[in-house]
Write a protein that holds these residues in place. Structure first.
Motif, mmCIF file in Angstrom:
data_model
loop_
_atom_site.group_PDB
_atom_site.id
_atom_site.type_symbol
_atom_site.label_atom_id
_atom_site.label_comp_id
_atom_site.label_asym_id
_atom_site.label_seq_id
_atom_site.Cartn_x
_atom_site.Cartn_y
_atom_site.Cartn_z
ATOM 1 N N LYS A 1 -3.858 2.409 -2.264
ATOM 2 C CA LYS A 1 -3.564 3.500 0.120
ATOM 3 C C LYS A 1 -4.421 3.677 1.028
ATOM 4 C CE LYS A 1 -6.249 6.907 -3.109
ATOM 5 N NZ LYS A 1 -6.351 8.435 -3.650
ATOM 6 N N VAL A 2 -4.073 4.222 1.685
ATOM 7 C CA VAL A 2 -4.289 4.075 3.005
ATOM 8 C C VAL A 2 -3.476 5.423 3.684
ATOM 9 C CG1 VAL A 2 -2.904 2.421 4.371
ATOM 10 C CG2 VAL A 2 -4.927 2.804 4.552
ATOM 11 N N ILE A 3 -4.053 5.502 4.767
ATOM 12 C CA ILE A 3 -3.587 6.880 5.728
ATOM 13 C C ILE A 3 -3.445 6.451 7.171
ATOM 14 C CG2 ILE A 3 -4.297 9.444 6.827
ATOM 15 C CD1 ILE A 3 -6.040 9.234 4.551
ATOM 16 N N ILE A 4 -1.882 6.935 7.753
ATOM 17 C CA ILE A 4 -2.496 6.145 9.524
ATOM 18 C C ILE A 4 -2.011 6.946 9.777
ATOM 19 C CG2 ILE A 4 -0.506 4.799 10.281
ATOM 20 C CD1 ILE A 4 -1.619 2.445 9.246
ATOM 21 N N THR A 5 -2.725 7.676 10.970
ATOM 22 C CA THR A 5 -2.618 7.988 12.326
ATOM 23 C C THR A 5 -2.187 7.871 13.072
ATOM 24 O OG1 THR A 5 -3.271 10.259 12.907
ATOM 25 C CG2 THR A 5 -4.874 8.510 12.568
ATOM 26 N N THR A 6 -1.924 8.932 14.165
ATOM 27 C CA THR A 6 -1.731 7.959 15.731
ATOM 28 C C THR A 6 -2.742 7.568 16.077
ATOM 29 O OG1 THR A 6 -0.842 10.233 16.682
ATOM 30 C CG2 THR A 6 0.495 9.268 15.652
ATOM 31 N N GLU A 7 -2.753 7.570 17.626
ATOM 32 C CA GLU A 7 -4.060 7.671 18.315
ATOM 33 C C GLU A 7 -4.202 8.870 19.294
ATOM 34 O OE1 GLU A 7 -4.252 3.310 20.857
ATOM 35 O OE2 GLU A 7 -2.657 4.223 21.335
ATOM 36 N N LYS A 8 -3.370 9.632 19.644
ATOM 37 C CA LYS A 8 -3.316 11.456 20.281
ATOM 38 C C LYS A 8 -3.977 12.022 18.741
ATOM 39 C CE LYS A 8 0.476 13.692 20.758
ATOM 40 N NZ LYS A 8 1.220 14.165 21.429
ATOM 41 N N LEU B 1 8.222 3.024 9.671
ATOM 42 C CA LEU B 1 6.888 2.554 8.922
ATOM 43 C C LEU B 1 7.470 2.638 7.451
ATOM 44 C CD1 LEU B 1 3.486 4.197 10.207
ATOM 45 C CD2 LEU B 1 4.957 2.134 10.472
ATOM 46 N N GLN B 2 8.295 3.352 7.238
ATOM 47 C CA GLN B 2 9.188 3.639 5.700
ATOM 48 C C GLN B 2 9.099 2.241 4.919
ATOM 49 O OE1 GLN B 2 11.914 6.442 5.360
ATOM 50 N NE2 GLN B 2 13.582 5.066 5.969
ATOM 51 N N ASP B 3 9.710 1.408 5.478
ATOM 52 C CA ASP B 3 10.379 -0.257 4.761
ATOM 53 C C ASP B 3 9.038 -1.429 5.167
ATOM 54 O OD1 ASP B 3 12.496 1.172 4.640
ATOM 55 O OD2 ASP B 3 13.157 0.927 5.984
ATOM 56 N N LYS B 4 7.785 -0.718 5.484
ATOM 57 C CA LYS B 4 6.765 -1.279 6.099
ATOM 58 C C LYS B 4 5.433 -1.563 4.872
ATOM 59 C CE LYS B 4 7.260 -2.241 10.684
ATOM 60 N NZ LYS B 4 8.703 -1.600 10.248
ATOM 61 N N CYS B 5 5.703 -0.443 3.283
ATOM 62 C CA CYS B 5 4.417 0.023 2.768
ATOM 63 C C CYS B 5 5.527 0.343 1.466
ATOM 64 C CB CYS B 5 4.182 1.207 3.041
ATOM 65 S SG CYS B 5 5.509 2.227 3.895
ATOM 66 N N ARG B 6 4.574 0.243 0.513
ATOM 67 C CA ARG B 6 5.222 0.954 -1.066
ATOM 68 C C ARG B 6 5.992 1.736 -1.184
ATOM 69 N NH1 ARG B 6 1.206 0.598 -6.121
ATOM 70 N NH2 ARG B 6 1.746 -1.910 -4.869
ATOM 71 N N LEU C 1 1.104 -1.135 -0.210
ATOM 72 C CA LEU C 1 -0.221 0.060 0.321
ATOM 73 C C LEU C 1 0.911 0.877 -0.011
ATOM 74 C CD1 LEU C 1 -3.038 -0.818 2.435
ATOM 75 C CD2 LEU C 1 -3.076 -1.569 -0.215
ATOM 76 N N ASN C 2 0.802 1.828 -0.382
ATOM 77 C CA ASN C 2 1.013 3.555 -0.590
ATOM 78 C C ASN C 2 0.427 4.310 0.768
ATOM 79 O OD1 ASN C 2 2.473 3.515 -3.071
ATOM 80 N ND2 ASN C 2 0.155 3.694 -4.189
ATOM 81 N N VAL C 3 1.162 5.044 1.554
ATOM 82 C CA VAL C 3 0.549 5.418 3.015
ATOM 83 C C VAL C 3 0.736 6.417 2.853
ATOM 84 C CG1 VAL C 3 1.095 4.855 5.329
ATOM 85 C CG2 VAL C 3 1.096 2.926 3.958
ATOM 86 N N LEU C 4 -0.052 7.457 3.371
ATOM 87 C CA LEU C 4 0.146 8.757 3.901
ATOM 88 C C LEU C 4 -0.214 8.419 5.843
ATOM 89 C CD1 LEU C 4 -0.303 12.145 3.398
ATOM 90 C CD2 LEU C 4 -2.334 12.374 3.781
ATOM 91 N N LEU C 5 0.867 8.892 5.976
ATOM 92 C CA LEU C 5 1.361 8.817 7.179
ATOM 93 C C LEU C 5 0.847 10.915 7.923
ATOM 94 C CD1 LEU C 5 1.755 7.853 10.429
ATOM 95 C CD2 LEU C 5 4.405 8.341 9.451
ATOM 96 N N LEU C 6 -0.601 10.756 8.684
ATOM 97 C CA LEU C 6 -1.157 11.603 9.265
ATOM 98 C C LEU C 6 -0.558 12.509 11.036
ATOM 99 C CD1 LEU C 6 -2.280 14.366 8.680
ATOM 100 C CD2 LEU C 6 -4.774 12.896 9.323
ATOM 101 N N THR C 7 -0.125 13.158 10.485
ATOM 102 C CA THR C 7 0.740 12.937 12.273
ATOM 103 C C THR C 7 0.406 14.842 13.372
ATOM 104 O OG1 THR C 7 3.017 13.520 11.611
ATOM 105 C CG2 THR C 7 2.043 10.910 12.257
ATOM 106 N N GLY C 8 0.027 14.556 13.910
ATOM 107 C CA GLY C 8 -0.384 15.974 14.663
ATOM 108 C C GLY C 8 0.667 15.971 16.364
#
Length: 390
Positions: free
Chosen positions: A303-310, A266-271, A248-255
């Motif tokens: 594709k998928v979006i990954i974010t943190t619990e916070k 995560l960069q080595d665990k996705c496309r 998957l192509n991942v969009l990492l969304l963090t604040g």
């Protein structure tokens, strides 16, 4: 490698000297007793750091919750950073992020059988927790981000140090990210180097142990981040294991304060990995939402979006996210794992301290399998394990 994310702004060092003079004066006033520290007849454990930015406080507080909630009635007291409320607030089932802050909200959602309260004045917060009818059965109080809050003298003071931002290589604000001089680490009973790489070698640990230069009364531990299965924030779908991200192509969304470690992991665990980063505790604006929607729409499928619990606590209360974003938005839970088989030692010391200093007579009578040898009871000072004065 250790300390690889430290950046020093040499031209600001004169301001760091002035800042350090003020902090040293404040610490001296506490050390000589001109500013008073309050002790309590209940176990109080503080978790904090001496740097600006994330060191993994919330996952470590959650570790303590999991460790203690089956043997004691646990309360977490935080200042509730960036909340809209004021004074003392007890988290309820219908409390919002605006009421108590994102991290306390996260902990209350995950552990509904504990007390979670917020109060910038920690002494008043502890007094309320121990005297209000609804919470006076509390057995142990966990102070979140309270290493600099010296008006409270905890029984165990836990200092977290980011492996990638080791305090021994850093400088005071504003040139570096230290909130106080390196000498402040002497107040810690336990020092935990967090976010360590999984392949950290025994030789590296020996080098780090020597470099940290701790006192004999201090214990040094090492932890790493443990990633669980990603679960959907909105959609009714199954969780995704990390290995499922490979195609998957991942969009990492963090604040969050320090997203670099998560990006690296995560960069080595996705496309492919693309990041949208915002400031710590960021409140997402309509313009941010538009940026998220457009960035995700422009990405190639699958594709998928990954974010943190916070971040998820704030995203749930953010309007305007597209249906495609909601369907693809997953939350990455993070826990901590002790390295070098240190978990049992740490657990036993914490549980032993809580049992020995509990106001609950039944809890206090229980015998721990491996009691701590660092307990120290002098006069009317229950709740401290140290061989020195904090």
């Amino acid at each position: 490698m250790e300390g690889d994310l430290i950046k020093i702004h040499d031209w600001l060092l004169p301001l760091s000297w002035l800042y350090g003079a003020g902090v040293r004066l404040r610490n001296w006033l506490f050390n000589v007793g001109l500013l008073h520290q309050q002790t309590y007849d209940i176990p109080v454990i503080s978790v904090g750091n001496i740097t600006v930015g994330g060191t993994g406080k919330t996952p470590h507080v959650e570790y303590l919750i999991r460790l203690l909630k089956n043997v004691a009635k646990v309360a977490v007291l935080s200042r509730g950073y960036k909340r809209k409320s004021h004074g003392y607030v007890m988290a309820e089932k219908d409390s919002t992020v605006a009421d108590i802050g994102d991290e306390p909200f996260q902990m209350k959602q995950k552990f509904n059988d504990i007390y979670v309260a917020v109060d910038a004045k920690r002494r008043e917060g502890i007094d309320r927790l121990t005297h209000d009818n609804e919470t006076k059965d509390v057995d142990v109080i966990l102070l979140d981000d309270a290493f600099q809050h010296r008006y409270v003298k905890p029984g165990i003071n836990i200092l977290l140090v980011d492996y990638h931002r080791l305090i021994i290589y850093d400088k005071l604000l504003p040139a570096g990210r230290l909130r106080e001089p390196l000498s402040g680490k002497r107040r810690a009973d336990f020092v935990i180097i967090t976010k360590c790489p999984a392949d950290l070698k025994p030789m590296d640990i020996r080098v780090l142990t020597k470099a940290m230069n701790l006192y004999p009364y201090q214990e040094l531990f090492f932890t790493m981040m443990k990633y669980g299965d990603c679960y959907p924030l909105y959609a009714q779908q199954e969780a995704k294991a990390l290995q499922e991200l490979k195609g998957l192509n991942v969009l990492l969304l963090t604040g969050i304060a320090s997203p670099e470690e998560m990006q690296h992991d995560l960069q080595d665990k996705c496309r492919s990995l693309q990041s949208l980063t915002f400031g710590d505790h960021h409140a997402f604006t309509p313009k941010d939402v538009e940026n998220i929607n457009e960035t995700f729409a422009s990405m190639e499928a699958p594709k998928v979006i990954i974010t943190t619990e916070k971040d998820s606590t704030r995203l749930l209360q953010t309007e305007g996210l597209s249906e495609d974003v909601k369907k693809a938005l997953y939350v990455q839970p993070i826990e901590v794992k002790f390295m070098q088989e240190q978990e049992e030692l740490f657990n036993n010391k914490i549980i032993s301290y809580v049992r020995k200093n509990s106001r609950n007579s039944i809890l206090a009578k229980r015998k721990d399998a491996r009691p701590s040898h660092n307990s120290n009871h002098t006069g009317n000072r229950p709740g401290t394990i140290s061989f020195r004065d904090n």
